[in-house]
Design a protein around this motif. Structure first.
Motif, PDB file in Angstrom:
ATOM      1  N   HIS A   1       0.830  -1.203   0.000  1.00  0.00           N
ATOM      2  CA  HIS A   1       0.000   0.000   0.000  1.00  0.00           C
ATOM      3  C   HIS A   1       0.867   1.258   0.000  1.00  0.00           C
ATOM      4  O   HIS A   1       0.570   2.227  -0.706  1.00  0.00           O
TER       5      HIS A   1
ATOM      6  N   ASP B   1       2.348   1.905  -3.383  1.00  0.00           N
ATOM      7  CA  ASP B   1       1.369   2.388  -4.363  1.00  0.00           C
ATOM      8  C   ASP B   1       1.498   3.893  -4.571  1.00  0.00           C
ATOM      9  O   ASP B   1       1.245   4.411  -5.652  1.00  0.00           O
TER      10      ASP B   1
ATOM     11  N   TYR C   1      -6.466   7.982  -0.236  1.00  0.00           N
ATOM     12  CA  TYR C   1      -6.069   6.579  -0.417  1.00  0.00           C
ATOM     13  C   TYR C   1      -6.822   5.679   0.551  1.00  0.00           C
ATOM     14  O   TYR C   1      -7.228   4.568   0.209  1.00  0.00           O
TER      15      TYR C   1
ATOM     16  N   ILE D   1     -10.178   4.559  -0.635  1.00  0.00           N
ATOM     17  CA  ILE D   1     -10.132   3.492  -1.636  1.00  0.00           C
ATOM     18  C   ILE D   1      -9.818   2.151  -1.000  1.00  0.00           C
ATOM     19  O   ILE D   1     -10.240   1.098  -1.482  1.00  0.00           O
ATOM     20  N   LEU D   2      -9.083   2.163   0.099  1.00  0.00           N
ATOM     21  CA  LEU D   2      -8.788   0.900   0.790  1.00  0.00           C
ATOM     22  C   LEU D   2     -10.061   0.226   1.291  1.00  0.00           C
ATOM     23  O   LEU D   2     -10.082  -0.984   1.512  1.00  0.00           O
TER      24      LEU D   2
ATOM     25  N   TYR E   1     -10.896  -1.462  -2.360  1.00  0.00           N
ATOM     26  CA  TYR E   1      -9.873  -2.342  -2.914  1.00  0.00           C
ATOM     27  C   TYR E   1      -8.674  -2.416  -1.962  1.00  0.00           C
ATOM     28  O   TYR E   1      -7.825  -1.537  -1.992  1.00  0.00           O
TER      29      TYR E   1
ATOM     30  N   ARG F   1      -6.337   1.077  -7.048  1.00  0.00           N
ATOM     31  CA  ARG F   1      -6.157   1.967  -5.897  1.00  0.00           C
ATOM     32  C   ARG F   1      -5.450   3.255  -6.311  1.00  0.00           C
ATOM     33  O   ARG F   1      -5.855   4.355  -5.924  1.00  0.00           O
TER      34      ARG F   1
ATOM     35  N   THR G   1      -7.236   6.933  -6.323  1.00  0.00           N
ATOM     36  CA  THR G   1      -6.652   7.931  -5.421  1.00  0.00           C
ATOM     37  C   THR G   1      -6.302   9.187  -6.199  1.00  0.00           C
ATOM     38  O   THR G   1      -6.540  10.312  -5.735  1.00  0.00           O
TER      39      THR G   1
END
Length: 216
Positions: A137, A140, A165, A168-169, A172, A181, A185
């Motif tokens: 993560h 990303d 972010y 979105i977690l 996904y 993601r 974001t």
């Protein structure tokens, strides 16, 4: 389906509900003729906790689960079992159904670790899984965000990268969806940038031209 305890049945209901609709009537065995929950359920704290979590999967007009929520909430608040107190308190504060999967996993790892009966190998793998996915993560975001040099180029705009972010977690979090993601974001962060541009930066005439350009 045969189930011997609220714990077994609640776990099955919670896992199966996401894949197909499962009738809430499977919980009828834990109610009395008047529709109220059986008082004997209070003898099984873990089962009571599982029934509480399962009741958050209910939909409109599921009376048995509505009653189960009221019943379990009332009795869980009076629990004094030290070994389950932290888990119960956490559940009452934020049920699993209302928790981001990875946040829930992190909280439960700490709770499980303090359980004297925990499986050492399982706990070790859970921590390893969490740390590896957390590292993914983080990766990303790192490169493309640094390349944008956002903070220096647009000092008037809020840096909401982590916040965006995190949203979105909730959708996904699995390793497979890294690209999704990042793209989502970027989109949300860009929307936030536009919002700050309108609120805190440009003049009215500039915003009219800017809005026209976006509309086109």
């Amino acid at each position: 389906m045969a189930a011997t305890s609220p714990n077994d049945l609640a776990s099955f209901y919670s896992s199966a509900w996401g894949y197909h609709f499962l009738s809430y009537h499977v919980f009828k065995q834990f109610t009395k003729q008047d529709g109220k929950s059986k008082e004997t359920l209070t003898n099984d704290v873990q089962g009571l906790l599982s029934l509480y979590e399962a009741s958050h999967m209910r939909v409109r007009d599921e009376e048995i689960l509505e009653e189960a929520l009221t019943f379990t909430t009332t009795h869980l608040k009076s629990i004094h079992n030290d070994s389950l107190k932290v888990e119960v308190t956490e559940a009452l504060s934020q049920p699993i159904r209302m928790t981001s999967p990875r946040v829930g996993a992190r909280k439960y790892i700490s709770i499980y670790e303090n359980n004297d009966a925990h499986n050492y190998l399982l706990l070790k793998f859970a921590k390893l899984d969490f740390n590896m996915l957390q590292k993914l993560h983080q990766s990303d975001l790192t490169r493309w965000w640094k390349d944008l040099d956002y903070a220096n180029k647009y000092p008037y705009a809020r840096d909401r990268l982590v916040e965006c972010y995190f949203w979105i977690l909730g959708v996904y979090f699995e390793p497979t969806y890294s690209r999704a993601r990042k793209k989502m974001t970027e989109i949300i962060q860009m929307a936030s940038f536009f919002d700050d541009t309108f609120d805190a930066y440009a003049t009215f005439d500039e915003l009219v031209a800017f809005n026209n350009a976006i509309q086109r």
